[in-house]
Design an enzyme around this catalytic site. Structure first.
Site, mmCIF file in Angstrom:
data_model
loop_
_atom_site.group_PDB
_atom_site.id
_atom_site.type_symbol
_atom_site.label_atom_id
_atom_site.label_comp_id
_atom_site.label_asym_id
_atom_site.label_seq_id
_atom_site.Cartn_x
_atom_site.Cartn_y
_atom_site.Cartn_z
ATOM 1 N N SER A 208 -9.136 -0.697 -37.265
ATOM 2 C CA SER A 208 -8.181 0.494 -37.470
ATOM 3 C C SER A 208 -8.625 1.433 -38.403
ATOM 4 O O SER A 208 -9.660 1.291 -38.992
ATOM 5 C CB SER A 208 -6.786 -0.094 -37.703
ATOM 6 O OG SER A 208 -5.868 0.808 -37.510
ATOM 7 N N ASN A 209 -7.612 1.989 -39.079
ATOM 8 C CA ASN A 209 -7.781 3.123 -40.447
ATOM 9 C C ASN A 209 -6.247 2.766 -41.153
ATOM 10 O O ASN A 209 -5.473 2.259 -40.873
ATOM 11 C CB ASN A 209 -8.383 4.344 -40.000
ATOM 12 C CG ASN A 209 -7.223 4.861 -39.040
ATOM 13 O OD1 ASN A 209 -5.947 5.253 -39.357
ATOM 14 N ND2 ASN A 209 -7.502 5.274 -37.706
ATOM 15 N N HIS A 210 -6.481 3.737 -42.262
ATOM 16 C CA HIS A 210 -5.430 3.673 -43.166
ATOM 17 C C HIS A 210 -4.376 4.490 -43.078
ATOM 18 O O HIS A 210 -3.174 4.690 -43.803
ATOM 19 C CB HIS A 210 -5.797 4.002 -44.692
ATOM 20 C CG HIS A 210 -6.843 3.168 -45.324
ATOM 21 N ND1 HIS A 210 -6.345 1.943 -45.590
ATOM 22 C CD2 HIS A 210 -8.047 3.311 -45.754
ATOM 23 C CE1 HIS A 210 -7.830 1.091 -45.978
ATOM 24 N NE2 HIS A 210 -8.659 2.085 -46.029
ATOM 25 N N ALA A 276 -4.433 9.507 -36.321
ATOM 26 C CA ALA A 276 -5.783 9.007 -36.837
ATOM 27 C C ALA A 276 -6.451 8.028 -35.527
ATOM 28 O O ALA A 276 -6.257 6.911 -35.671
ATOM 29 C CB ALA A 276 -5.801 8.521 -38.139
#
Ligand code: CTP
Length: 399
Positions: A208-210, A276
């Site tokens: 995943s991402n932030h 995102a």
């Protein structure tokens, strides 16, 4: 725009209270209905009689007012108003608003109000610049209240600096603009994507991402406040905006987000993709937990569908499609490329090189690029203010 609007003014104990009768005159002249709720200490600066005379309504100070023998309900006042304007706002009431201390009718009305709240601080320069006051102001803005910043100038104390309440004619302009904006998206169908996507490796791990979803949430909320019917398609985040105009669709993976976007996009007037989305996903997620038997583990990732690019291909005349570009290098060049290849009306650029921009922060710093080669650069602002700037930009395009 002010004609027929119901404006509740909350007055607190500050010398700038003497300007409020002028403000009421201007609002009434523009066709607004004005009621006043004030604190006891505000009565030392301006009389309830003057305010009642200019507004043509009894002024509320306590829940029970001996003068008119009536029960003044905070719920009633808050639900009557289209806007609650607290002006002048003293440092004391500001602190109460930041913490929820409800020891008077004005504070009870504030906590119960469902309408937009504007606040215009007025105090001495040192009180205004004190870190406590500044933190309280930021807190109120983060709650969605709208700041009418004080001006720099001569103060009642004899000192000079920031702390002068904004002038009544400017406050009237600000309220006017608010009502204009409120109408700008009325009845429009808005689609917002937000948050990260999560791509499973096995039942326990993921890629995943932030992204925290704060920017997408702010966009959805701002569009909803402006009267749009909003569909928010969001990946997993901790908080979602609550508004009767928002329909929330929760997704986890890029593939799920694609399915929901393909189904909602044809009906949308304005689409903004702030999610995102993972660009790569494990080709074959394991159905059972991968054990650490080997020294190395190779993951085979496959490209996900670029959702925005797909929507760009489907776009019909009259639809507005907007994307974000999060860049670290050659920012303008990369954003321009995305603007053209994804067939967007404009693109919002975040550079991770700018302090206060990007993931998991309450602030953002953006530039907007369009087809004509124009680049509009904005200051660092709260994500709520950034959302408002983006919607103002979109509203000028067509609506
Ligand atoms: N986007 C999308 N689907 C993807 C990837 C991105 O819809 N699979 C959208 C994002 O929501 C954003 C825009 O495309 O509005 C740009 O995303 P960004 O991550 O900046 O760029 P990418 O197109 O993914 O390109 P790169 O990662 O190579 O910079």
């Amino acid at each position: 725009m002010l004609s027929g609007k119901k404006i509740l003014i909350g007055i607190t104990g500050s010398i700038a209270a003497y300007k409020i009768p002028f403000l009421i005159r201007l609002l009434v002249r523009a066709g607004a209905e004005v009621k006043v709720v004030m604190t006891k200490s505000a009565c030392d600066f301006v009389t309830p009689l003057t305010l009642a005379a200019v507004s043509q309504y009894a002024v509320s100070i306590k829940p029970f007012n001996e003068s008119d023998g009536k029960w003044h309900s905070h719920i009633e006042l808050g639900s009557w108003a289209d806007i609650f304007l607290i002006a002048p706002l003293s440092a004391n009431t500001l602190a109460k608003m930041a913490t929820g201390i409800t020891d008077n009718l004005l504070m009870a009305t504030y906590l119960a109000a469902r309408c937009p709240v504007f606040f215009a601080p007025a105090m001495d320069v040192d009180m205004y610049s004190h870190p406590t006051t500044q933190a309280n102001i930021q807190k109120l803005v983060s709650f969605g209240n709208r700041l009418i910043s004080p001006r720099e100038g001569e103060l009642a104390s004899g000192l000079s600096g920031y702390g002068r309440m904004e002038e009544p004619d400017v406050i009237v302009d600000i309220l006017n603009t608010h009502f204009e904006k409120e109408l700008s998206f009325k009845g429009k169908k808005v689609l917002v994507t937000s948050g990260p996507t999560i791509e499973p490796i096995d039942p326990v791990r993921f890629i995943s991402n932030h992204s925290s979803g704060q920017m997408g949430n702010a966009l959805a909320l701002e569009a909803a406040k402006r009267g749009a019917n909003v569909t928010l398609i969001s990946g997993p985040v901790y908080e979602f905006p609550i508004h009767p105009n928002i329909t929330l669709i929760k997704v986890t993976t890029a593939a799920e987000m694609l399915t929901e976007c393909l189904s909602c996009f044809p009906g949308a007037d304005f689409t903004i993709m702030s999610a995102a989305v993972a660009d790569y996903s494990p080709e074959k997620p394991s159905s059972s937990k991968i054990k650490k038997d080997e020294n190395e583990l190779l993951l085979h990732l496959v490209k996900t569908t670029d959702i925005l690019k797909e929507l760009g291909k489907m776009k019909k005349p009259g639809q507005i499609l907007v994307g974000f570009a999060l860049e670290t290098d050659h920012e303008i060049e990369n954003a321009q490329k995305k603007l053209h290849t994804k067939n967007l009306d404009f693109i919002v650029l975040n550079s991770l090189n700018d302090k206060g921009a990007g993931f998991s922060l309450p602030t953002n710093k953006i530039s907007i690029l369009n087809h004509k080669g124009s680049i509009t650069v904005y200051d660092k602002k709260s994500k709520t203010e950034v959302a408002s700037d983006i919607l103002d930009y979109a509203a000028k395009l067509t609506f």
